[in-house]
Motif scaffolding. Sequence first.
Motif, PDB file in Angstrom:
ATOM      1  N   ALA A 181      -3.419   6.935  -7.772  1.00  0.00           N
ATOM      2  CA  ALA A 181      -2.832   5.945  -6.866  1.00  0.00           C
ATOM      3  C   ALA A 181      -3.759   5.654  -5.689  1.00  0.00           C
ATOM      4  N   ILE A 182      -4.435   6.681  -5.200  1.00  0.00           N
ATOM      5  CA  ILE A 182      -5.334   6.511  -4.056  1.00  0.00           C
ATOM      6  C   ILE A 182      -6.638   5.827  -4.472  1.00  0.00           C
TER       7      ILE A 182
ATOM      8  N   GLU B  24      -2.097   3.923   0.444  1.00  0.00           N
ATOM      9  CA  GLU B  24      -2.270   4.671   1.687  1.00  0.00           C
ATOM     10  C   GLU B  24      -1.065   5.531   2.034  1.00  0.00           C
ATOM     11  N   LYS B  25       0.115   5.115   1.600  1.00  0.00           N
ATOM     12  CA  LYS B  25       1.333   5.869   1.892  1.00  0.00           C
ATOM     13  C   LYS B  25       1.958   6.313   0.577  1.00  0.00           C
ATOM     14  N   ILE B  26       2.141   7.617   0.432  1.00  0.00           N
ATOM     15  CA  ILE B  26       2.555   8.171  -0.864  1.00  0.00           C
ATOM     16  C   ILE B  26       3.798   9.029  -0.706  1.00  0.00           C
ATOM     17  N   ALA B  27       4.785   8.734  -1.552  1.00  0.00           N
ATOM     18  CA  ALA B  27       6.000   9.550  -1.640  1.00  0.00           C
ATOM     19  C   ALA B  27       6.138  10.053  -3.057  1.00  0.00           C
TER      20      ALA B  27
ATOM     21  N   ASN C 151       0.828  -1.213   0.000  1.00  0.00           N
ATOM     22  CA  ASN C 151       0.000   0.000   0.000  1.00  0.00           C
ATOM     23  C   ASN C 151       0.859   1.260   0.000  1.00  0.00           C
ATOM     24  N   LYS C 152       2.146   1.082  -0.358  1.00  0.00           N
ATOM     25  CA  LYS C 152       3.090   2.200  -0.404  1.00  0.00           C
ATOM     26  C   LYS C 152       3.509   2.438  -1.852  1.00  0.00           C
ATOM     27  N   VAL C 153       3.469   3.688  -2.284  1.00  0.00           N
ATOM     28  CA  VAL C 153       3.819   4.001  -3.665  1.00  0.00           C
ATOM     29  C   VAL C 153       4.768   5.189  -3.732  1.00  0.00           C
TER      30      VAL C 153
ATOM     31  N   PRO D 242      -2.825  16.397   0.960  1.00  0.00           N
ATOM     32  CA  PRO D 242      -2.780  15.881   2.336  1.00  0.00           C
ATOM     33  C   PRO D 242      -2.301  14.435   2.448  1.00  0.00           C
ATOM     34  N   ASN D 243      -2.336  13.668   1.378  1.00  0.00           N
ATOM     35  CA  ASN D 243      -1.977  12.254   1.448  1.00  0.00           C
ATOM     36  C   ASN D 243      -0.498  11.984   1.195  1.00  0.00           C
ATOM     37  N   VAL D 244       0.255  12.998   0.826  1.00  0.00           N
ATOM     38  CA  VAL D 244       1.686  12.823   0.585  1.00  0.00           C
ATOM     39  C   VAL D 244       2.449  13.047   1.879  1.00  0.00           C
TER      40      VAL D 244
END
Length: 303
Positions: free
Chosen positions: A145-146, A152-155, A78-80, A174-176
């Motif tokens: 991606a979301i 759930e975790k975005i870089a 769930n990490k991208v 807000p999700n980054v």
Amino acid sequence: MKKGKNKKSWWRPFLAAPILFFLAPISIGLYLTHPFPARTTKNPKDYGLDFEEIEFFSRKDQLKLSGWWIAASSKPSNKVVITAHGYTNERAMEGIEGLQLAKVLSEQGYNVLMFDFRNAGQSKGRTTGFGFFEKHDLFSAIDYAIQKKNQEKIALLGWSMGASTALIAGCEHPNVSVIIADSPFSDLEDFLKENLSFWSKLPKRPFTPIIYHSMRKLHKIDPNEVSPIYSVSNSKGKSFLLIHSIGDEAIPFTESEKIFRAISPGSPKEFWLTENGEHINSYLLNKDEYQQRVLQFLDQYFQ
């Protein structure tokens, strides 16, 4: 009659000179904002990676954008990490072997989304906005991606123009949580006024003001709205890794120094100043250390 005709011809160059004086820099401004799209000749399969061709639409104007979804190779994640390429580049960042870095990230449990900004690679559009339009393209990649991949975790990981765009979009979305910026400029207005001559190959005076204002008036690009240094100074809850080469002539390393100093107090931050290499060549020349630093930063702050 012959004498009168010669007299008229004598004045013609003087009438044309002012037109040519303004036409040349305006034409260069048009070229800089409408460069020919870079072509992608490699894909993740060339690096042994499974991938999916994806499409989504920019928040700005519903322009169709193209990209790749590269899933983590070991197990579902769930990490991208979403990459953002530089000016006149494309999603693969072939010049610095960006797909090799994507392979390392995939092997370490990260999904990777690589896409083309507008007027690049396979994406639509004819205008490049130095981050002005691209911010909205990157927002849409994050939303994809979301919403489509349940991340759930975005870089964000960007180079040059993409690095500056990542700083702006990442601070606003807000999700980054993690932003890795390789060779960004700190403020587009200040950067263009000081460094546009490097890209235009014309003397700063009097041509830079002409090119700058042609971008604003003719191409509807407002550099005031492209300010990574403002974004980081007003952002909380983000972690920043800045990378820059001391030998960068296209975007001086002092641009990253300004950004680093401006990051809001309490925000985790690191700055790696590499010793050799031209613009965005830090990965190409320091692959092992680059990969190690990026992975360590993600592991530490991707929570």
